[in-house]
Design a protein around this motif. Structure first.
Motif, PDB file in Angstrom:
ATOM      1  N   GLY A   1       0.871  -1.179   0.000  1.00 19.11           N
ATOM      2  CA  GLY A   1       0.000   0.000   0.000  1.00 19.11           C
ATOM      3  C   GLY A   1       0.906   1.225   0.000  1.00 19.11           C
ATOM      4  O   GLY A   1       2.072   1.151   0.419  1.00 19.11           O
ATOM      5  N   SER A   2       0.363   2.358  -0.483  1.00 19.18           N
ATOM      6  CA  SER A   2       1.197   3.571  -0.437  1.00 19.18           C
ATOM      7  C   SER A   2       1.419   3.997   1.009  1.00 19.18           C
ATOM      8  O   SER A   2       2.385   4.692   1.315  1.00 19.18           O
ATOM      9  CB  SER A   2       0.574   4.693  -1.266  1.00 19.18           C
ATOM     10  N   ASN A   3       0.554   3.536   1.910  1.00 18.86           N
ATOM     11  CA  ASN A   3       0.778   3.803   3.342  1.00 18.86           C
ATOM     12  C   ASN A   3       2.173   3.408   3.781  1.00 18.86           C
ATOM     13  O   ASN A   3       2.799   4.097   4.578  1.00 18.86           O
ATOM     14  CB  ASN A   3      -0.208   2.972   4.178  1.00 18.86           C
TER      15      ASN A   3
ATOM     16  N   PHE B   1      -4.990  13.539   5.905  1.00 17.20           N
ATOM     17  CA  PHE B   1      -5.023  12.078   6.077  1.00 17.20           C
ATOM     18  C   PHE B   1      -4.210  11.695   7.333  1.00 17.20           C
ATOM     19  O   PHE B   1      -3.065  12.130   7.493  1.00 17.20           O
ATOM     20  CB  PHE B   1      -4.430  11.453   4.812  1.00 17.20           C
TER      21      PHE B   1
ATOM     22  N   ASN C   1      -7.621  13.602   1.662  1.00 17.87           N
ATOM     23  CA  ASN C   1      -8.682  12.812   2.261  1.00 17.87           C
ATOM     24  C   ASN C   1      -8.744  13.268   3.715  1.00 17.87           C
ATOM     25  O   ASN C   1      -7.717  13.210   4.391  1.00 17.87           O
ATOM     26  CB  ASN C   1      -8.302  11.324   2.158  1.00 17.87           C
TER      27      ASN C   1
ATOM     28  N   ASP D   1       1.311  13.029  -1.339  1.00 20.58           N
ATOM     29  CA  ASP D   1       0.494  11.814  -1.386  1.00 20.58           C
ATOM     30  C   ASP D   1      -0.571  11.975  -2.480  1.00 20.58           C
ATOM     31  O   ASP D   1      -1.491  12.784  -2.346  1.00 20.58           O
ATOM     32  CB  ASP D   1      -0.123  11.630   0.005  1.00 20.58           C
TER      33      ASP D   1
ATOM     34  N   ALA E   1      -2.740   9.544  -3.737  1.00 16.37           N
ATOM     35  CA  ALA E   1      -3.490   8.281  -3.772  1.00 16.37           C
ATOM     36  C   ALA E   1      -4.664   8.332  -4.764  1.00 16.37           C
ATOM     37  O   ALA E   1      -5.071   7.314  -5.313  1.00 16.37           O
ATOM     38  CB  ALA E   1      -4.002   7.942  -2.370  1.00 16.37           C
ATOM     39  N   TYR E   2      -5.191   9.551  -5.006  1.00 16.84           N
ATOM     40  CA  TYR E   2      -6.369   9.681  -5.885  1.00 16.84           C
ATOM     41  C   TYR E   2      -6.010  10.337  -7.216  1.00 16.84           C
ATOM     42  O   TYR E   2      -6.885  10.844  -7.924  1.00 16.84           O
ATOM     43  CB  TYR E   2      -7.464  10.489  -5.164  1.00 16.84           C
TER      44      TYR E   2
ATOM     45  N   THR F   1      -1.064   4.769  -5.641  1.00 14.75           N
ATOM     46  CA  THR F   1      -1.534   3.470  -5.163  1.00 14.75           C
ATOM     47  C   THR F   1      -2.358   2.716  -6.205  1.00 14.75           C
ATOM     48  O   THR F   1      -2.936   3.328  -7.111  1.00 14.75           O
ATOM     49  CB  THR F   1      -2.377   3.671  -3.876  1.00 14.75           C
TER      50      THR F   1
ATOM     51  N   SER G   1      -4.753   0.918  -4.869  1.00 12.78           N
ATOM     52  CA  SER G   1      -5.924   0.650  -4.019  1.00 12.78           C
ATOM     53  C   SER G   1      -7.186   1.332  -4.504  1.00 12.78           C
ATOM     54  O   SER G   1      -8.281   0.926  -4.134  1.00 12.78           O
ATOM     55  CB  SER G   1      -5.662   1.161  -2.596  1.00 12.78           C
ATOM     56  N   LYS G   2      -7.048   2.416  -5.252  1.00 17.15           N
ATOM     57  CA  LYS G   2      -8.220   3.246  -5.529  1.00 17.15           C
ATOM     58  C   LYS G   2      -8.757   2.966  -6.928  1.00 17.15           C
ATOM     59  O   LYS G   2      -9.579   2.098  -7.105  1.00 17.15           O
ATOM     60  CB  LYS G   2      -7.851   4.719  -5.305  1.00 17.15           C
TER      61      LYS G   2
ATOM     62  N   ARG H   1      -3.002  -4.572  -1.180  1.00 15.47           N
ATOM     63  CA  ARG H   1      -1.993  -3.750  -0.528  1.00 15.47           C
ATOM     64  C   ARG H   1      -0.777  -3.560  -1.425  1.00 15.47           C
ATOM     65  O   ARG H   1       0.261  -4.205  -1.249  1.00 15.47           O
ATOM     66  CB  ARG H   1      -1.562  -4.330   0.843  1.00 15.47           C
TER      67      ARG H   1
HETATM   68  C1  LIG Z   1      -4.819  10.335   1.069  1.00 16.15           C
HETATM   69  C2  LIG Z   1      -4.558   8.871   1.164  1.00 16.15           C
HETATM   70  N1  LIG Z   1      -3.307   8.422   1.079  1.00 16.15           N
HETATM   71  C3  LIG Z   1      -3.012   7.122   1.162  1.00 16.15           C
HETATM   72  C4  LIG Z   1      -3.997   6.185   1.332  1.00 16.15           C
HETATM   73  C5  LIG Z   1      -3.589   4.767   1.526  1.00 16.15           C
HETATM   74  O1  LIG Z   1      -3.677   4.029   0.442  1.00 16.15           O
HETATM   75  P1  LIG Z   1      -3.019   2.600   0.315  1.00 16.15           P
HETATM   76  O2  LIG Z   1      -4.150   1.658   0.236  1.00 16.15           O
HETATM   77  O3  LIG Z   1      -2.224   2.701  -0.933  1.00 16.15           O
HETATM   78  O4  LIG Z   1      -2.135   2.340   1.488  1.00 16.15           O
HETATM   79  C6  LIG Z   1      -5.320   6.576   1.426  1.00 16.15           C
HETATM   80  C7  LIG Z   1      -6.379   5.571   1.631  1.00 16.15           C
HETATM   81  O5  LIG Z   1      -7.479   5.817   1.967  1.00 16.15           O
HETATM   82  C8  LIG Z   1      -5.611   7.959   1.336  1.00 16.15           C
HETATM   83  O6  LIG Z   1      -6.860   8.400   1.453  1.00 16.15           O
END
Ligand SMILES: Cc1ncc(COP(=O)(O)O)c(C=O)c1O
Length: 363
Positions: free
Chosen positions: A92-94, A118, A166, A193, A195-196, A223, A225-226, A234
């Motif tokens: 995940g980018s997390n 976030f 977010n 970040d 992610a979107y 990521t 994930s989206k 992940r």
């Molecule tokens: C702003 C932001 N960054 C990162 C993430 C994490 O994404 P990932 O699933 O890649 O860990 C999210 C997930 O909701 C997010 O909203």
């Protein structure tokens, strides 16, 4: 006197509260048709190409994954027109956000974060006992980059910026980013970040990878994930100067991204039709939600991502609980210091209608 089990800064951490799983809600209420519009996931499911790739990769599960994610990084590098040495893959980018703090922040260093950003940035900083300044938000509770620049001290090592953010769905423009980058002193690294990223259609939106290419001391995270619909796999990544990636790869666990996730991400990169469909579904869903929020006279913040923040006419927690009883899972924003607000993810057209109809019934 016995030593405390954990350091003060660990004892002070507040556990992350994820969106409520549908299975849990259905078990609690004895229902079967709940919808989850709470975690900014892709309502269309995973990329079909990714699913096929996962099936094919299952037979290799006796082997460790490629720790360097070589073929995936090569493919990404080709698409982004960067060198593979500039990419770090994460669980995940997390994980890349965590790795940024772990690799580049030293004891005593300071970070700058925006209020209502976030939450994972706070966690990355707080769990290491590092100091931070949380800067008051700008318009629509979004980031005020000029104020963030003013919060930089001689101890500051890292700025965390969510673009889009977010839970607000707000974005910083290219001009704002350029001004920020120009003003930062040498030791500061910007973690941007994105992610979107793939959802954003505003022409003023800056591209973090382009900023890295132009020489910025910046880590752009993205990521699968989206928009690619692979949140459960992940897998995400960061693009940064090759020197940064070299150090980050030394801190990273050797097999941090698993082989199914790597195969899925590789295939998803080819699934342009799925990405286009996801973006179009989101665009239409946003329009529908805005129209309905206006009709219901609910305040909301226009979003460039796949979710919308809206203000409740009753206490948000109460509205959240009542929506749960209708089988609709959204996210109350008390944890983001927005106790009056809820965040809803854009769903399929049917999910959006179901959410609005449940909401209307409760107001
Ligand atoms: C702003 C932001 N960054 C990162 C993430 C994490 O994404 P990932 O699933 O890649 O860990 C999210 C997930 O909701 C997010 O909203």
């Amino acid at each position: 006197m016995s030593r405390e089990l954990v350091a003060d800064y660990i004892a002070r951490l507040v556990p992350y509260v994820p969106g409520k799983p549908m299975e849990e809600l259905e078990r609690e209420l004895g229902i079967t048709d709940s919808i989850k519009v709470a975690s900014n996931e892709n309502p269309l499911g995973p990329s079909p190409k990714a699913l096929r790739a996962i099936r094919a990769a299952l037979k290799t599960l006796n082997r460790y994954p490629d720790g360097n994610a070589t073929v995936l990084k090569e493919k990404l590098a080709g698409k982004l027109k960067v060198k593979p040495e500039m990419i770090v893959m994460g669980n995940g980018s997390n994980e890349v956000l965590e790795l940024a703090a772990a690799t580049f922040m030293r004891p005593g260093d300071h970070a700058v974060i925006s209020e209502h950003a976030f939450v994972v940035y706070d966690l990355a900083v707080d769990s290491r006992g590092l100091s931070k300044t949380v800067v008051p938000p700008g318009k629509n509770y979004g980031h005020d980059l000029a104020a963030m620049a003013r919060a930089v001290t001689d101890k500051t090592r890292m700025l965390f910026i969510a673009n889009p953010n977010n839970p607000t769905g707000t974005m910083a423009t290219r001009a704002e980013m350029d001004a920020l980058l120009k003003s930062l002193p040498e030791p500061v690294i910007v973690v941007l970040d994105e992610a979107y990223f793939e959802y954003v259609e505003d022409p003023a939106y800056p591209d973090g990878v382009e900023l890295v290419k132009s020489g910025a001391r910046l880590i752009a995270t993205r990521t699968f994930s989206k928009i690619y619909g692979l949140a459960g796999c992940r897998i995400g990544y960061g693009v940064m100067p090759a020197e940064f990636a070299d150090y980050m790869n030394r801190v990273r666990q050797p097999f941090n991204t698993n082989s199914l996730a790597q195969a899925a991400a590789y295939a998803a990169l080819d699934d342009d039709a799925f990405v286009r469909r996801s973006r179009a579904t989101n665009r239409k869903g946003l329009k529908y939600l805005y129209r309905e929020f206006k009709r219901l006279k609910l305040e909301f913040i226009p979003s460039v991502a796949n979710f919308v923040l809206f203000k409740s006419s009753m206490e948000a927690r109460v509205l959240y609980e009542r929506l749960l009883h209708q089988g609709v899972i959204v996210r109350p924003m008390g944890g983001y210091k927005l106790p009056q607000w809820l965040r809803v993810t854009v769903g399929t057209p049917a999910e959006n209608r179901r959410f609005i109809s449940a909401l209307e019934g409760l107001l």
